[in-house]
Design a protein around this motif. Structure first.
Motif, short mmCIF file in Angstrom:
data_model
loop_
_atom_site.label_atom_id
_atom_site.label_comp_id
_atom_site.label_asym_id
_atom_site.label_seq_id
_atom_site.Cartn_x
_atom_site.Cartn_y
_atom_site.Cartn_z
N PHE A 139 4.22 -9.55 6.41
CA PHE A 139 5.00 -8.54 5.69
C PHE A 139 4.83 -8.69 4.18
N TRP A 140 4.62 -9.94 3.72
CA TRP A 140 4.48 -10.22 2.30
C TRP A 140 3.01 -10.38 1.88
N LEU A 141 2.08 -9.91 2.70
CA LEU A 141 0.66 -10.17 2.45
C LEU A 141 0.24 -9.80 1.03
N ASP A 142 0.72 -8.68 0.52
CA ASP A 142 0.32 -8.24 -0.82
C ASP A 142 0.96 -9.07 -1.92
N ARG A 143 1.89 -9.95 -1.56
CA ARG A 143 2.56 -10.79 -2.56
C ARG A 143 2.22 -12.27 -2.41
N TRP A 144 1.29 -12.60 -1.51
CA TRP A 144 0.98 -14.02 -1.30
C TRP A 144 0.57 -14.70 -2.60
N HIS A 145 -0.09 -13.95 -3.48
CA HIS A 145 -0.55 -14.55 -4.73
C HIS A 145 0.61 -15.09 -5.56
N GLU A 146 1.79 -14.48 -5.44
CA GLU A 146 2.96 -14.98 -6.16
C GLU A 146 3.33 -16.37 -5.67
N MET A 184 -1.51 -19.20 4.63
CA MET A 184 -0.34 -18.70 5.33
C MET A 184 0.79 -19.73 5.36
N THR A 185 0.46 -21.01 5.48
CA THR A 185 1.47 -22.05 5.53
C THR A 185 2.34 -22.04 4.29
N GLY A 186 1.70 -22.03 3.13
CA GLY A 186 2.46 -22.02 1.88
C GLY A 186 3.27 -20.76 1.70
N ALA A 187 2.66 -19.62 2.04
CA ALA A 187 3.38 -18.35 1.92
C ALA A 187 4.58 -18.31 2.86
N THR A 188 4.42 -18.87 4.06
CA THR A 188 5.52 -18.90 5.03
C THR A 188 6.70 -19.69 4.50
N ALA A 189 6.43 -20.88 3.98
CA ALA A 189 7.50 -21.71 3.44
C ALA A 189 8.16 -21.04 2.24
N TYR A 190 7.36 -20.46 1.38
CA TYR A 190 7.85 -19.87 0.13
C TYR A 190 8.72 -18.63 0.39
N PHE A 191 8.16 -17.64 1.06
CA PHE A 191 8.91 -16.40 1.26
C PHE A 191 9.96 -16.55 2.36
N GLY A 192 9.62 -17.28 3.42
CA GLY A 192 10.58 -17.45 4.50
C GLY A 192 11.84 -18.16 4.06
N PHE A 193 11.71 -19.06 3.10
CA PHE A 193 12.88 -19.77 2.60
C PHE A 193 13.53 -19.04 1.43
N LEU A 194 12.77 -18.76 0.38
CA LEU A 194 13.35 -18.21 -0.83
C LEU A 194 13.84 -16.77 -0.65
N GLU A 195 13.10 -15.94 0.07
CA GLU A 195 13.48 -14.54 0.21
C GLU A 195 14.62 -14.36 1.21
N ILE A 196 14.59 -15.11 2.30
CA ILE A 196 15.59 -14.90 3.35
C ILE A 196 16.83 -15.77 3.12
N CYS A 197 16.65 -17.05 2.83
CA CYS A 197 17.81 -17.92 2.63
C CYS A 197 18.43 -17.75 1.24
N GLN A 198 17.61 -17.37 0.26
CA GLN A 198 18.11 -17.20 -1.11
C GLN A 198 19.01 -18.37 -1.52
N PRO A 199 18.44 -19.57 -1.54
CA PRO A 199 19.25 -20.77 -1.80
C PRO A 199 19.76 -20.83 -3.24
N LYS A 200 20.90 -21.47 -3.38
CA LYS A 200 21.49 -21.70 -4.70
C LYS A 200 21.61 -23.21 -4.92
#
Length: 335
Positions: A281-288, A129-145
């Motif tokens: 919410f992203w449980l089915d995509r954690w593998h990504e 969960m830790t890795g998924a939180t950092a990954y989706f919480g940052f990349l999906e919501i902040c969408q950094p450039k």
């Protein structure tokens, strides 16, 4: 029959969790059934959400949480004896799991990815969960450039430290806030944050004038409180805020939460996007997330520092220590 031990929450937490809020129960596990596996716990995770979700279930309840364990008996051909798995069975030394039965919190069980000889305990951070939180919480919501400025509170924790490293991989400037000078040095000297500060000893407003003279584009908020209002006041037009948690207030009386400066003026005038999220919410995509994070880990582009406590009887100590900010990186317990 296998004799097992588990932590049971018998009283809701009032303020800082107390030892007598828990009871360690010894019991015998039944024989496993078709599709089930018997898992011997090797590592247990302690996390802020275990405090935040304390009143989600009626007491008494088994303390939930992620763990890494090894299959000792099986009636599931996909999980032979000796397979290392990640489950959400919580603070126990043995458990019976049906890998096919997902919950609202997590998958029933999944195999620990191949970490090429690195410690299986990383399954509680990089591939959990830790890795998924950092990954989706940052990349999906902040969408950094690339080239944007990212601010992170709780930056030396498990999630915050990963977010900062992901931001550097994406070409961003990273500013972190943590709670000790030692953590600040680790963020700058080891993880490569552009700037890091001890929020307890600096004036955050004045510091950001110097550290981010052109403003902040993305803010990953782990702590809430006044520091978050200050950081948001330094954001650029169309800035994005990902609200992961509010650990600064988890032990506070919910009827007497601290007051902070109003955000609405900055939200409106700068047209900010502020979004909270639940990682399930992203449980089915954690593998990504796990695929990218494992790749970056093995390439040496990111790392995870572990704050390890040893002993089943020490899980409570590790938990309250983590809530007090004693850990740098991921707080785990070796069983």
């Amino acid at each position: 029959m296998v004799k097992a031990r588990k932590y049971v929450v018998k009283k809701y937490f009032e303020g800082v969790p107390k030892r007598d809020d828990f009871e360690i129960v010894e019991y015998e596990l039944p024989q496993i059934k078709n599709e089930e596996i018997l898992v011997k716990t090797e590592w247990v995770s302690v996390d802020p959400y275990q405090r935040a979700y304390n009143r989600r279930f009626p007491v008494p309840y088994d303390q939930f949480g992620f763990q890494v364990g090894i299959v000792e008996d099986t009636r599931n051909p996909r999980f032979p004896v000796g397979t290392r798995v990640v489950t959400h069975k919580g603070w126990c030394d043995y458990s019976i799991v049906n890998p096919n039965e997902n919950t609202v919190m997590a998958k029933g069980a999944y195999k620990l990815p191949d970490l090429k000889g690195l410690s299986p305990s990383l399954g509680l951070s990089i591939t959990s969960m830790t890795g998924a939180t950092a990954y989706f919480g940052f990349l999906e919501i902040c969408q950094p450039k690339a080239g944007e400025t990212v601010a992170i509170t709780g930056a030396a924790g498990a999630v915050g430290s990963l977010v900062g490293q992901i931001a550097k991989i994406k070409g961003c400037k990273v500013i972190g806030f943590a709670g000790s000078d030692e953590k600040v040095q680790w963020l700058q000297n080891t993880l490569g944050f552009d700037k890091a500060y001890n929020y307890k000893t600096v004036n955050v407003h004045e510091t950001l004038k110097v550290a981010a003279p052109n403003g902040i584009d993305c803010y990953f908020d782990n702590v809430g409180g006044e520091i978050s209002s200050i950081i948001i006041s330094h954001m650029n037009n169309f800035g994005r805020v990902s609200v992961c948690g509010s650990i600064s207030a988890y032990n506070d009386d919910v009827t007497q939460l601290p007051r902070v400066p109003l955000l609405q003026f900055d939200i409106v005038s700068k047209q900010l996007k502020i979004q909270g999220f639940l990682i399930h919410f992203w449980l089915d995509r954690w593998h990504e997330a796990f695929a990218d994070l494992t790749k970056w880990l093995l390439e040496g582009k990111l790392q995870m520092k572990e704050h390890t406590t040893e002993g089943f009887d020490k899980i409570y100590d590790a938990f309250v220590g983590m809530l007090a900010g004693e850990n740098t990186g991921k707080a785990i317990v070796k069983i």
